[in-house]
Design an enzyme around this catalytic site. Structure first.
Site, PDB file in Angstrom:
ATOM      1  N   HIS A 158     -60.754  21.628  11.685  1.00 38.21           N
ATOM      2  CA  HIS A 158     -59.449  21.780  12.512  1.00 38.21           C
ATOM      3  C   HIS A 158     -60.059  21.148  13.684  1.00 38.21           C
ATOM      4  CE1 HIS A 158     -58.428  24.699   9.438  1.00 38.21           C
ATOM      5  NE2 HIS A 158     -57.388  24.429   9.755  1.00 38.21           N
TER       6      HIS A 158
ATOM      7  N   LYS B 114     -48.080  16.255   6.129  1.00 37.91           N
ATOM      8  CA  LYS B 114     -49.587  15.794   5.972  1.00 37.91           C
ATOM      9  C   LYS B 114     -49.662  14.300   5.180  1.00 37.91           C
ATOM     10  CE  LYS B 114     -49.609  18.762   1.713  1.00 37.91           C
ATOM     11  NZ  LYS B 114     -50.255  19.871   0.964  1.00 37.91           N
TER      12      LYS B 114
ATOM     13  N   ARG C 245     -56.204  32.417  -3.672  1.00 33.54           N
ATOM     14  CA  ARG C 245     -54.872  32.108  -3.978  1.00 33.54           C
ATOM     15  C   ARG C 245     -54.473  32.109  -5.349  1.00 33.54           C
ATOM     16  NH1 ARG C 245     -54.363  26.046  -1.040  1.00 33.54           N
ATOM     17  NH2 ARG C 245     -55.340  26.593   0.830  1.00 33.54           N
TER      18      ARG C 245
ATOM     19  N   CYS D 123     -57.096  28.299   8.710  1.00 32.33           N
ATOM     20  CA  CYS D 123     -56.504  27.823   9.864  1.00 32.33           C
ATOM     21  C   CYS D 123     -56.339  29.008  10.693  1.00 32.33           C
ATOM     22  CB  CYS D 123     -55.375  26.977   9.648  1.00 32.33           C
ATOM     23  SG  CYS D 123     -54.177  27.192   8.142  1.00 32.33           S
TER      24      CYS D 123
ATOM     25  N   HIS E 227     -55.189  19.746  10.771  1.00 32.12           N
ATOM     26  CA  HIS E 227     -56.000  20.243   9.821  1.00 32.12           C
ATOM     27  C   HIS E 227     -56.502  19.016   8.846  1.00 32.12           C
ATOM     28  CE1 HIS E 227     -53.344  24.216  10.104  1.00 32.12           C
ATOM     29  NE2 HIS E 227     -52.850  23.322  10.730  1.00 32.12           N
TER      30      HIS E 227
ATOM     31  N   GLN F 290     -63.456  25.286   0.601  1.00 31.76           N
ATOM     32  CA  GLN F 290     -62.684  24.292   1.256  1.00 31.76           C
ATOM     33  C   GLN F 290     -63.730  23.528   2.207  1.00 31.76           C
ATOM     34  OE1 GLN F 290     -59.128  25.874   2.664  1.00 31.76           O
ATOM     35  NE2 GLN F 290     -58.019  24.401   1.450  1.00 31.76           N
TER      36      GLN F 290
ATOM     37  N   ASP G 136     -63.304  22.639   5.262  1.00 28.06           N
ATOM     38  CA  ASP G 136     -62.115  22.664   6.027  1.00 28.06           C
ATOM     39  C   ASP G 136     -62.529  22.319   7.516  1.00 28.06           C
ATOM     40  OD1 ASP G 136     -59.505  22.910   6.396  1.00 28.06           O
ATOM     41  OD2 ASP G 136     -59.330  25.287   5.818  1.00 28.06           O
TER      42      ASP G 136
END
Length: 646
Positions: free
Chosen positions: A386, A469, A364, A335, A515, A382, A384
Site C-alpha cells: 500500500h 482498480k 476468504r 489493507c 492498493h 498476497q 500486498d
C-alpha cells in the site's frame, strides 16, 4: 417514416415496422443471405424483428465475433430437440450459453452418459441439415401454461410463472419443435454449422436447490469454424496435460486433504518454489523503496466495521466468537492493518509517498464446489503493498507500479498482458464525487499505458467496494488468460480510520491509499507458472535444479563430490545413487521435471567430468565438472539479479 442509421453513418428512411431482413434484402440479396442477426442501437436482435422507431442498426454475419454467442445458443436448442426426439418423455428445462460453450439441463429417470453423445450429435446434424427457420411468437401466460402442461413439461410451466408480467413471453420455433426463450436467435438451425461437440455430462439440481429434482446436464461447445473448434479442443488437451494438480504430484510440490479444505500442504520442493517467488518479489520491492511489515491474522470485528468489510464482505470472512463474547475475524485483506501502521506516529507530507509491503496470509470463504487446486483456495498469501500518497502523486506512483508489474511478468515469461479499468460496483463505500475522482485518476493511467502499446479495456462495475482498480491479465503459453496484478486507488479507507498527514500548509490531510499486488495470490501464481511451463520451470525457479545420478556404484564417491561442489555454489541439488538402471532413473526424474541431470559413471569419475542431460532432450554432453557447474550457476541466476550485476 423512421430513420435508420448504418455503421458508415449513412441514413435511410423506412416505414415503421420494417424488419431487419427486409432492409438487408433491399440493400443486397447476398447481404441478406449471409446475415444471421442484427444489432439495434448496439443490442443484438433477431433479423426478423420489426424496427418501429429511429435506430442505429448493424448487420451481423455468421463470422462476426458477436455471432458466436448466437451459434452456441442455437446449438443448445438443437441439442434439446435432438434429445427429445431420441428419448420422448424427457423434460427440457434451461439451456444457457456459458464461457466457451453451452449446456442444457434435462429431467429423465435415467441420467445421460457420454456413451449417448454419438447418437445425440448425429441427430443434431440431421436437425441442422434440415435448416428450419427460427421464428418467434409472443404467447399469453395462459396459452403457454396450457401448452406445456399438456406436454408434461412441468419445469417449463414453472419458468413461465417466474417471468415478470411486464415482460413478453417469447416462444421460438424451429420447424415443429419449440422452446420458451428470451432470444435472440440466428435465422435458421443450419447456421449452427458443423463445428460443435458435446463435451461432458453432469448432475445439477433444478435451480441449484438441493431440495429439488436432480437434472442431467449435457455440456457442449460450438464455433463458427472447424479450425476454431479444433484449436479449442487442442487447448483443452494441453490444459489437461499441464494441470498443476497432476504436475504437483509428479513434482512432489504440495497436496490437499479434506481436513483442511482449500488450504495447501506444502512439501519441501513446493515450499522452495514458493520462497523463491517471495525472495524475488522482496528484492524487487526493496529496490523500489518499499518497507516490509507484518500485521495480525485475527482482528476485532470493530476494525472490520470501520473499514467497511463487515457490511460489504462479511459472507466471505471467517468469523469466531471467544468465551468473553468478543467477535473476531481472520483477515480477508491486509489493507486495514496497513492503515494502522501508517497511523502509528505522526506523518508529514515529506514522508510521502510511504510504501509498505507484506507477504500477508489472508483467508476468504469460497464454496467447496469452487475450490480448484492452488488456483482457488481459502487461505493464500498476497504480495500486498500500500502506497500512502498525495493526490498529485497518484499518476506517478501508478505508472511506477505499471512499469514494475510489466517487468515482473516479463521475468516470468509473460509478455502478452491486457490492462483493464474496473469501475465502481453496486455495493461500495464512499460518495460518487470521491469515486469520480478515483476513476478519473486511473483512467489517466490507463490512457498513458495504452500509448505504450499495451492492450486496454474497461470492466464496468467490477471495482473493489472501496475503490476502482486497474487489473492486469496475462496470457499463458496455451492462450488462457489469468487476472493477477492490481492497482487500486482508494480515497475512502484512510479517512474511515482517521488517518492523516501534516500537509505543507500545516493542516491535517487524509492521504490517498493505493492498493497494489503483482503476483496477486502467490499460491495461484505458482499454479499459473506450473501450467504455463508444463512443469518445466526455468532453472532459476526450479525447486530442484540438478539431480546427480550414477551409472555404477563405483561412481558413488565421485557423485557425492559433485553434489557437495554444486551445493557449495548455491545450486539446489540432490543425488540418486540407487542400484537401478540409468534409463529407469532418467525416466523417473524426467517425470518429476528435474531440469538438469548430471550423470556420473566410471569414466566420468576418472576424468572429473559429468554427462549433462537436459529435461526434454535426448542429447547428452560431456563437460569438465568445474565448467559444467559454472555454466549452471550462471544459468540459475534470477533475471532481476542478472540485470543488477551488469
Amino acid at each position: 417514416m423512421i430513420s435508420v442509421t448504418f455503421p458508415d453513418g449513412a441514413q435511410r428512411q423506412f416505414a415503421p415496422g420494417i424488419t431487419g431482413l427486409d432492409i438487408a434484402k433491399g440493400i443486397s440479396p447476398s447481404l441478406a443471405k449471409r446475415t444471421v442477426a442484427m444489432t439495434v442501437d448496439g443490442a443484438l436482435a433477431d433479423l426478423a424483428d420489426p424496427i418501429s422507431k429511429d435506430a442505429r442498426i448493424e448487420f451481423v454475419g455468421r463470422d462476426d465475433p458477436r455471432a458466436l454467442e448466437l451459434i452456441r445458443h442455437d446449438a443448445a436448442h438443437v441439442l434439446a430437440e435432438a434429445v427429445q426426439s431420441l428419448w420422448p418423455g424427457t423434460q427440457v428445462t434451461i439451456g444457457p450459453v456459458i464461457e466457451n460453450g453451452f449446456y442444457y439441463d434435462f429431467h429423465r429417470n435415467e441420467p445421460f452418459t457420454p456413451e449417448d453423445f454419438a447418437a445425440i450429435e448425429k441427430k443434431m446434424r440431421e436437425i441442422i441439415a434440415r435448416d428450419a427457420p427460427f421464428t418467434k411468437e409472443v404467447w399469453s401466460r395462459d396459452q403457454a401454461i396450457a401448452f406445456f402442461e399438456q406436454k408434461g413439461e412441468a419445469f417449463k410451466v414453472e419458468l413461465v410463472g417466474a417471468i415478470p408480467a411486464d415482460q413478453d413471453l417469447k416462444i421460438y420455433k424451429q420447424g415443429d419443435w419449440l422452446d420458451l426463450c428470451r432470444g435472440p436467435h440466428m435465422t435458421s438451425t443450419g447456421k449452427v454449422g458443423s463445428a460443435f461437440k458435446l463435451m461432458k455430462v453432469a448432475g445439477a439440481y433444478w435451480r441449484g436447490d438441493s431440495t429439488k429434482p436432480m437434472l442431467s446436464r449435457i455440456y457442449g461447445t460450438a464455433f463458427a469454424r472447424q479450425e476454431d473448434l479444433d484449436a479449442y479442443l487442442h487447448q483443452l488437451e494441453e490444459a489437461e496435460r499441464r494441470d498443476h494438480r497432476r504436475l504437483a504430484r509428479e513434482m512432489d510440490l504440495f497436496h490437499f486433504q479434506e481436513e483442511g479444505p482449500g488450504t495447501v500442504f506444502w512439501h519441501p520442493k513446493g515450499w522452495t518454489l514458493f520462497q523463491t517467488l517471495i525472495s524475488y518479489m522482496r528484492r524487487r520491492q526493496n529496490a523500489a523503496g518499499y518497507t516490509e511489515v507484518n500485521t495480525p491474522q485475527v482482528l476485532d470485528r470493530a476494525l472490520w466495521e470501520t473499514s467497511g468489510h463487515w457490511q460489504t464482505y462479511r459472507e466471505n470472512m471467517f468469523i469466531t466468537t471467544t468465551e468473553d463474547e468478543r467477535v473476531f475475524a481472520l483477515k480477508p485483506m491486509n489493507c486495514p492493518g496497513h492503515v494502522q501502521i501508517f497511523k502509528n506516529g505522526l506523518k508529514s507530507y515529506r514522508d510521502l509517498p510511504l510504501k509498505i509491503s507484506e507477504f500477508g496470509i489472508v483467508h476468504r470463504y469460497e464454496p467447496s464446489g469452487a475450490l480448484h487446486g492452488v488456483m482457488r483456495v481459502r487461505a493464500f498469501t498476497q504480495d500486498d503493498a500500500h502506497i500512502f500518497c498525495t493526490e498529485d502523486q497518484i499518476m506517478d506512483e501508478a505508472m511506477k507500479i505499471n512499469d514494475m508489474i510489466m517487468s515482473v511478468y516479463k521475468d516470468f515469461g509473460f509478455e502478452d498482458v491486457v490492462l483493464k479499468l474496473s469501475t465502481r460496483p453496486e455495493k461500495r463505500v464512499g460518495g460518487d464525487e470521491v469515486w469520480d475522482k478515483a476513476e478519473a485518476a486511473l483512467q489517466r493511467v490507463l490512457d498513458k499505458v495504452a500509448e505504450t502499446g499495451i492492450r486496454t479495456g474497461i470492466n464496468e462495475g467490477e471495482g473493489a467496494f472501496y475503490g476502482p482498480k486497474l487489473e492486469y491479465t496475462l496470457r499463458d503459453a496455451i492462450g488462457r488468460e489469468w487476472q493477477c496484478g492490481t492497482t487500486q486507488v482508494d480515497f475512502n479507507m484512510p479517512g474511515l480510520f482517521g488517518a492523516f498527514y501534516i500537509a505543507a500548509n500545516s493542516e491535517k490531510t487524509t492521504p490517498v491509499m493505493i492498493h497494489r499486488a503483482m503476483f496477486g495470490s502467490l499460491e495461484r501464481f505458482t499454479g499459473i507458472l506450473i501450467e504455463h511451463y508444463a512443469g518445466h520451470l526455468p532453472l532459476w525457479l526450479s525447486p530442484l535444479q540438478v539431480m546427480v545420478t550414477t551409472i555404477t556404484q563405483e561412481a558413488d564417491d565421485y557423485a557425492l563430490e559433485v553434489i557437495a561442489a554444486a551445493r557449495k555454489l548455491g545450486l539446489r541439488v540432490e543425488g540418486d545413487l540407487r542400484n537401478e538402471k540409468i534409463n529407469y532413473k532418467v525416466r523417473e526424474h524426467s517425470l518429476a521435471k528435474v531440469p538438469v541431470m548430471l550423470v556420473a559413471g566410471r569414466k566420468e569419475a576418472a576424468e572429473k567430468t559429468v554427462s549433462i542431460r537436459r529435461l526434454g532432450s535426448q542429447e547428452q554432453k560431456s563437460m569438465p565438472l568445474t565448467e559444467a557447474l559454472a555454466m549452471l550457476v550462471a544459468e540459475a541466476v534470477a533475471p532481476d539479479v542478472k540485470r543488477e550485476s551488469r
